[in-house]
Design an enzyme around this catalytic site. Structure first.
Site, PDB file in Angstrom:
ATOM      1  CB  ALA A  67      21.023  48.231  11.189  1.00 20.90           C
ATOM      2  CD  GLN A  71      25.643  59.590  12.476  1.00 18.68           C
ATOM      3  OE1 GLN A  71      24.485  59.960  12.282  1.00 18.68           O
ATOM      4  NE2 GLN A  71      26.003  58.994  13.599  1.00 18.68           N
ATOM      5  CB  CYS A 120      31.624  55.771  20.559  1.00 19.53           C
ATOM      6  SG  CYS A 120      30.390  55.503  19.296  1.00 19.53           S
ATOM      7  CB  THR A 156      25.696  31.976  12.461  1.00 17.07           C
ATOM      8  OG1 THR A 156      26.352  30.719  12.499  1.00 17.07           O
ATOM      9  CG2 THR A 156      24.215  31.796  12.193  1.00 17.07           C
ATOM     10  N   GLY A 175      28.767  49.049  12.052  1.00 14.85           N
ATOM     11  CA  GLY A 175      29.479  50.007  11.207  1.00 14.85           C
ATOM     12  C   GLY A 175      30.956  50.020  11.565  1.00 14.85           C
ATOM     13  CB  THR A 176      32.629  49.645  14.865  1.00  8.76           C
ATOM     14  OG1 THR A 176      32.061  50.817  15.459  1.00  8.76           O
ATOM     15  CG2 THR A 176      34.021  49.406  15.402  1.00  8.76           C
ATOM     16  CG  ASN A 201      30.264  61.151  14.345  1.00  4.27           C
ATOM     17  OD1 ASN A 201      31.080  61.231  13.426  1.00  4.27           O
ATOM     18  ND2 ASN A 201      30.629  61.040  15.604  1.00  4.27           N
TER      19      ASN A 201
HETATM   20  N1  PLP Z   1      30.802  55.901  11.909  1.00  7.94           N
HETATM   21  C1  PLP Z   1      30.086  56.952  12.333  1.00  7.94           C
HETATM   22  C2  PLP Z   1      30.192  58.252  11.605  1.00  7.94           C
HETATM   23  C3  PLP Z   1      29.264  56.825  13.456  1.00  7.94           C
HETATM   24  O1  PLP Z   1      28.569  57.877  13.886  1.00  7.94           O
HETATM   25  C4  PLP Z   1      29.197  55.583  14.117  1.00  7.94           C
HETATM   26  C5  PLP Z   1      28.385  55.423  15.350  1.00  7.94           C
HETATM   27  O2  PLP Z   1      28.383  56.243  16.227  1.00  7.94           O
HETATM   28  C6  PLP Z   1      29.956  54.522  13.612  1.00  7.94           C
HETATM   29  C7  PLP Z   1      30.739  54.714  12.501  1.00  7.94           C
HETATM   30  C8  PLP Z   1      29.949  53.178  14.253  1.00  7.94           C
HETATM   31  O3  PLP Z   1      28.800  52.435  13.912  1.00  7.94           O
HETATM   32  P1  PLP Z   1      28.335  51.246  14.894  1.00  7.94           P
HETATM   33  O4  PLP Z   1      27.692  51.915  16.068  1.00  7.94           O
HETATM   34  O5  PLP Z   1      27.371  50.453  14.061  1.00  7.94           O
HETATM   35  O6  PLP Z   1      29.535  50.479  15.250  1.00  7.94           O
END
Ligand code: PLP
Length: 369
Positions: free
Chosen positions: A188, A167, A312, A225, A70-71, A139
């Protein structure tokens, strides 16, 4: 003693079907870009998953770009959209707050929702093509944001809108077109898939280009890949949670019962964002007089996994910025923890949490006396 997991917003436990799908896909092997049989099987697994992930947010499969997280999806949207001015809300995840250090930070209201009047005023003065980033659900507090309204304002000023739905997806219904956004990030592991797999959803004709350079995978929008097994697991998880939105909605009753009982023990316990629409599974709440790290450690000893802040940013000893943005004083913010329920949470789990909460609260009170 079995640990009870109350940290679904950090990572949801992988569904057994996901574990099986990932293992089976790894066993089968193959590179999704190869033309031979094993390659074609890997490609089929990726495309099956693309359809399932598209279904999660009601888009066409062609709008889904698989990423490494997601990041990464958030970074790609913000760094590769060709815009010059960026407006990001103060409660966004760090993966939205940090890619554009020059972004203007837009405030939120005391209930944790976006301050749309502030956004409108800022966009009215924007002197170059802009992008706005507003998440769908926070989150930490679970507060659901007025994304469609933000899009209406952004459109009046010709701005793009990126939505971090990491989220929200799989927890509440998410309809990309109804929200009207230009791009959206998914992950995921928040829905019981594996970590290290995400997706960027793009509107047709989106100006967002590639972030990772190299080969032509993902229609040239994400080189490298494909993580075929992880992507297959993402698809399996998307299929499962898409069919279980009602189960997730029902978690609100368990969550609210937990809060009711905690307030019987400590009437002064605050729940942030309580007056706004929230994810059904999330409570960001205080234990008066007890700092969040102490709570997390005591709960861990009692076999309960909760979180002090966003996973994080663990290790940082300061008031969580999401609460600071909502105007919560530091002294109160540092007593807040996040409890996030999930598909496996039971009433018995809530009983254990409330008992451990009461025990810690009483012990802390005796120590202070
Ligand atoms: N965005 C939100 C709102 C999140 O809560 C998170 C993960 O904590 C992320 C983005 C980042 O996703 P990923 O852990 O897949 O990098």
């Amino acid at each position: 003693m079995k640990t009870v997991y109350f940290d679904y917003n950090a990572s949801a436990p992988a569904w057994p079907e996901v574990v099986e799908t990932v293992a089976e896909t790894l066993r089968r092997g193959g590179n999704a870009s190869s033309v031979h049989g094993p390659g074609r099987a890997a490609r089929a697994a990726v495309e099956r998953a693309r359809g399932a992930v598209a279904g999660l947010v009601d888009v066409e499969a062609t709008q889904v770009v698989f990423t490494g997280s997601g990041t990464e999806a958030n970074n790609q949207a913000l760094k590769c959209c060709g815009r010059e001015r960026f407006f990001v809300f103060a409660i966004e995840h760090e993966s939205v707050l940090t890619p554009r250090p020059d972004a203007t930070v837009v405030p939120v209201l005391a209930d944790g929702t976006a301050d749309l009047a502030a956004l409108e005023a800022l966009l009215a003065n924007a002197d170059a093509p802009s992008m706005v980033a507003l998440m769908l659900a926070n989150n930490e507090t679970g507060v659901i944001q007025p994304v469609a309204e933000a899009v209406r304002i952004a459109r009046q000023h010709g701005a793009l809108v990126h939505c971090d739905a990491v989220q929200a997806a799989g927890k509440i219904p998410v309809d990309f077109d109804a929200l009207g956004v230009d791009s959206m990030a998914l992950s995921a592991h928040k829905i019981g898939g594996s970590q290290g797999v995400g997706a960027l959803i793009l509107r047709d004709g989106s100006p967002i280009g590639r972030f990772v350079d190299g080969g032509g995978q993902e229609r040239g929008l994400r080189a490298g890949t494909e993580n075929v097994a992880g992507i297959a697991g993402f698809g399996a998880a998307a299929d499962i949670v898409s069919g279980r939105l009602d189960d997730f909605a029902a978690l609100a009753a368990l969550r609210d019962e937990m809060v009711r009982r905690i307030r019987e023990i400590a009437p002064g316990s605050s729940v942030f964002g309580e007056s706004a629409p929230r994810l059904p599974n999330t409570a960001k709440l205080t234990m008066p007089g007890v700092d969040s790290d102490t709570q997390v450690m005591a709960m861990d000893l009692a076999g309960l996994a909760i979180s002090a802040g966003s996973a994080c940013s663990a290790g940082k000893v300061s008031a969580p910025y999401v609460l600071t943005a909502m105007g919560v004083p530091d002294a109160e913010a540092i007593t807040a923890v996040r409890v996030s329920l999930g598909w496996n949470t039971t009433g018995a789990d809530i009983d254990r949490l409330v008992a451990a909460w009461e025990d810690l609260y009483r012990r802390a009170g005796e120590k202070a006396a």
